[in-house]
Design an enzyme around this catalytic site. Structure first.
Site, short mmCIF file in Angstrom:
data_model
loop_
_atom_site.label_atom_id
_atom_site.label_comp_id
_atom_site.label_asym_id
_atom_site.label_seq_id
_atom_site.Cartn_x
_atom_site.Cartn_y
_atom_site.Cartn_z
N CYS A 1 0.87 -1.16 -0.14
CA CYS A 1 -0.09 0.02 0.02
C CYS A 1 0.89 1.34 -0.03
O CYS A 1 0.17 2.40 0.36
CB CYS A 1 -0.92 0.05 1.17
SG CYS A 1 -1.91 -1.44 1.45
N HIS B 1 -2.79 5.08 -4.12
CA HIS B 1 -3.79 4.06 -4.75
C HIS B 1 -5.15 4.63 -4.32
O HIS B 1 -5.15 5.53 -3.27
CB HIS B 1 -3.71 2.60 -4.38
CG HIS B 1 -3.81 2.28 -2.92
ND1 HIS B 1 -2.60 2.66 -2.00
CD2 HIS B 1 -4.52 1.74 -2.03
CE1 HIS B 1 -2.92 2.32 -0.82
NE2 HIS B 1 -4.02 1.94 -0.84
N HIS C 1 -12.45 13.06 -3.63
CA HIS C 1 -11.64 13.36 -4.79
C HIS C 1 -10.38 14.05 -4.56
O HIS C 1 -9.97 14.98 -5.12
CB HIS C 1 -12.48 13.83 -5.99
CG HIS C 1 -13.51 12.89 -6.43
ND1 HIS C 1 -14.72 12.63 -5.98
CD2 HIS C 1 -13.31 12.13 -7.50
CE1 HIS C 1 -15.38 11.56 -6.78
NE2 HIS C 1 -14.42 11.67 -7.88
N GLU D 1 -12.95 0.64 3.30
CA GLU D 1 -12.11 1.03 2.00
C GLU D 1 -13.15 0.21 0.83
O GLU D 1 -12.37 0.14 -0.39
CB GLU D 1 -10.69 0.27 2.02
CG GLU D 1 -10.19 0.91 2.98
CD GLU D 1 -8.71 0.51 3.27
OE1 GLU D 1 -7.74 1.18 3.63
OE2 GLU D 1 -8.43 -0.54 2.67
#
Length: 160
Positions: free
Chosen positions: A26, A30, A70, A147
């Site tokens: 991770c 991403h 975003h 998530e």
């Protein structure tokens, strides 16, 4: 008594990018389509006998989601991130990787990590503080930051 709000169905969602610095899988940037589940426990009261008004809770959680939506989520308190600037651009490095991202595309969070665990605690603390002046008989606020479907972390803030 508890009220429970399912984030998927109540549209408590945000889509963001993040990274877990130095993590094997991770560590690179991403993204996730997050949803936030909420449970508030307390005594019923007021004119309508509510623990707390669903509309109030959803509005407060949506405000937090909107701040992150975003955006690249960046943990300001990460030990692995070396910040160079956070003015017009957010410039930082993680080991030998250099980043420069427009400030408007970032959400700097006062956290050591942007893991689901850290963000669930962040949401719970913010929601608890926002509700505290209105409802002194709230016993706990639990937030699950997911998530994706079937994968998330929950934190419970309990009245001291």
């Amino acid at each position: 008594m508890k009220i429970v709000i399912n984030g998927i169905h109540a549209n408590l969602r945000f889509a963001s990018a993040h990274m877990i610095p130095c993590h094997e899988f991770c560590g690179g940037i991403h993204g996730h389509s997050y949803h936030v589940d909420v449970t508030v426990e307390g005594e019923r009261g007021g004119e309508f006998g509510f623990v707390v008004d669903f509309k109030t809770v959803k509005g407060l959680v949506r405000e937090i989601c909107k701040e992150m939506d975003h955006k690249l989520l960046i943990p300001e308190k990460s030990k692995e991130i070396d910040f160079k600037s956070i003015d017009k651009s957010v410039e930082f490095s993680i080991r030998d990787k250099e980043y420069k991202i427009p400030r408007e595309d970032c959400c700097l969070l006062p956290l050591p990590s942007t893991s689901a665990e850290a963000m669930s605690e962040y949401f719970a603390e913010r929601l608890f503080q926002a509700l505290a002046p209105e409802k002194s008989d709230i016993k706990s606020v639990e937030i699950c930051v997911n998530e994706g479907i079937g994968q998330g972390a929950c934190f419970t803030k309990i009245t001291e």
